[in-house]
Design a protein around this motif. Sequence first.
Motif, PDB file in Angstrom:
ATOM      1  N   ASP A  54       0.704  -1.284  -0.126  1.00  0.00           N
ATOM      2  CA  ASP A  54      -0.070   0.055   0.039  1.00  0.00           C
ATOM      3  C   ASP A  54       0.755   1.237  -0.021  1.00  0.00           C
ATOM      4  N   HIS A  55       0.290   2.363   0.021  1.00  0.00           N
ATOM      5  CA  HIS A  55       0.803   3.531  -0.040  1.00  0.00           C
ATOM      6  C   HIS A  55       1.797   3.772   1.085  1.00  0.00           C
ATOM      7  N   ALA A  56       1.405   3.564   2.315  1.00  0.00           N
ATOM      8  CA  ALA A  56       2.285   3.846   3.385  1.00  0.00           C
ATOM      9  C   ALA A  56       3.617   2.711   3.403  1.00  0.00           C
ATOM     10  N   ALA A  57       3.488   1.687   2.957  1.00  0.00           N
ATOM     11  CA  ALA A  57       4.734   0.963   2.840  1.00  0.00           C
ATOM     12  C   ALA A  57       5.660   1.686   1.706  1.00  0.00           C
ATOM     13  N   LEU A  58       5.224   2.150   0.669  1.00  0.00           N
ATOM     14  CA  LEU A  58       5.881   2.711  -0.205  1.00  0.00           C
ATOM     15  C   LEU A  58       6.684   3.819   0.387  1.00  0.00           C
ATOM     16  N   VAL A  59       5.937   4.940   1.038  1.00  0.00           N
ATOM     17  CA  VAL A  59       6.643   6.035   1.720  1.00  0.00           C
ATOM     18  C   VAL A  59       7.673   5.704   2.572  1.00  0.00           C
ATOM     19  N   GLU A  60       7.347   4.668   3.376  1.00  0.00           N
ATOM     20  CA  GLU A  60       8.173   4.038   4.155  1.00  0.00           C
ATOM     21  C   GLU A  60       9.601   3.498   3.596  1.00  0.00           C
ATOM     22  N   ILE A  61       9.483   2.841   2.527  1.00  0.00           N
ATOM     23  CA  ILE A  61      10.603   2.522   1.579  1.00  0.00           C
ATOM     24  C   ILE A  61      11.389   3.765   1.175  1.00  0.00           C
ATOM     25  N   CYS A  62      10.499   4.561   0.644  1.00  0.00           N
ATOM     26  CA  CYS A  62      11.245   5.981   0.238  1.00  0.00           C
ATOM     27  C   CYS A  62      12.141   6.468   1.112  1.00  0.00           C
ATOM     28  N   LYS A  63      11.468   6.639   2.676  1.00  0.00           N
ATOM     29  CA  LYS A  63      12.183   7.146   3.536  1.00  0.00           C
ATOM     30  C   LYS A  63      13.496   6.538   3.921  1.00  0.00           C
ATOM     31  N   LYS A  64      13.606   5.081   3.979  1.00  0.00           N
ATOM     32  CA  LYS A  64      14.519   4.358   4.472  1.00  0.00           C
ATOM     33  C   LYS A  64      15.713   4.790   3.193  1.00  0.00           C
ATOM     34  N   ILE A  65      15.313   4.790   1.782  1.00  0.00           N
ATOM     35  CA  ILE A  65      16.184   5.123   0.827  1.00  0.00           C
ATOM     36  C   ILE A  65      16.950   6.579   0.999  1.00  0.00           C
ATOM     37  N   SER A  66      15.898   7.249   1.501  1.00  0.00           N
ATOM     38  CA  SER A  66      16.447   8.806   1.594  1.00  0.00           C
ATOM     39  C   SER A  66      17.539   9.008   2.829  1.00  0.00           C
ATOM     40  N   HIS A  67      17.077   8.083   3.752  1.00  0.00           N
ATOM     41  CA  HIS A  67      18.281   8.143   4.848  1.00  0.00           C
ATOM     42  C   HIS A  67      19.387   7.577   4.494  1.00  0.00           C
ATOM     43  N   LEU A  69      20.592   7.575   1.540  1.00  0.00           N
ATOM     44  CA  LEU A  69      21.353   8.545   0.495  1.00  0.00           C
ATOM     45  C   LEU A  69      21.888   9.579   1.368  1.00  0.00           C
ATOM     46  N   ASP A  70      21.357  10.009   2.487  1.00  0.00           N
ATOM     47  CA  ASP A  70      21.892  11.118   3.276  1.00  0.00           C
ATOM     48  C   ASP A  70      23.187  10.529   3.966  1.00  0.00           C
ATOM     49  N   LYS A  71      23.212   9.352   4.496  1.00  0.00           N
ATOM     50  CA  LYS A  71      24.475   8.703   5.152  1.00  0.00           C
ATOM     51  C   LYS A  71      25.595   8.486   4.215  1.00  0.00           C
ATOM     52  N   ILE A  72      25.381   8.288   2.908  1.00  0.00           N
ATOM     53  CA  ILE A  72      26.294   7.887   1.956  1.00  0.00           C
ATOM     54  C   ILE A  72      26.798   9.547   1.636  1.00  0.00           C
ATOM     55  N   ASP A  73      25.926  10.440   1.308  1.00  0.00           N
ATOM     56  CA  ASP A  73      26.522  11.950   1.245  1.00  0.00           C
ATOM     57  C   ASP A  73      27.364  12.290   2.190  1.00  0.00           C
TER      58      ASP A  73
END
Length: 171
Positions: A54-67, A69-73
């Motif tokens: 569902d939409h909530a699970a996809l938002v959670e995946i996007c947040k994990k990817i964003s975090h 990316l921030d750590k990699i940066d």
Amino acid sequence: MSEGKKMTSSRRHHLKSLMLQIAASWIEQETADLAAAKETYLAELCPTPDLSGDHAALVEICKKISHALDKIDEDRYDAEAKVGKTDKEIEDLKMKVVEFAGVKKPALKKVRMSADTMLQALLGSKHKVTMDLRSNLKQVKKEVKEEAADAGDWRKNIEDKADRKKMFETS
């Protein structure tokens, strides 16, 4: 191959082509191995996200990817700062080596050059400057004395000196 016999050019050409074919096959095999290793590495560290949900699970995946990316940066920034600091230290050490070694001045060679040639070298070939210093000098005419003609007559000599004395006194 014995020491007395030389290899013919056709044989040498054939061996070179064989070596090039073997090297080409090794390079192809190495690139294929690198591509396979890259695929397995990416599969281990970056599994494909499960996008079925569902939409909530996809938002959670996007947040994990964003975090992530921030750590990699942050890691990339830290690595760039460390590299910059190391480069600065290397430059400082190079400067210290130059300071300790000292600058050796090359031996100067004596060059004979006329004033015209020197001006032409400084100003370039466009400007035609002649530097004839003798033409600027004042022309002075020398007096011709007749001392050798009458060296025995001392009275005339005294009269010449008296005339000179009068010249200085009047001026």
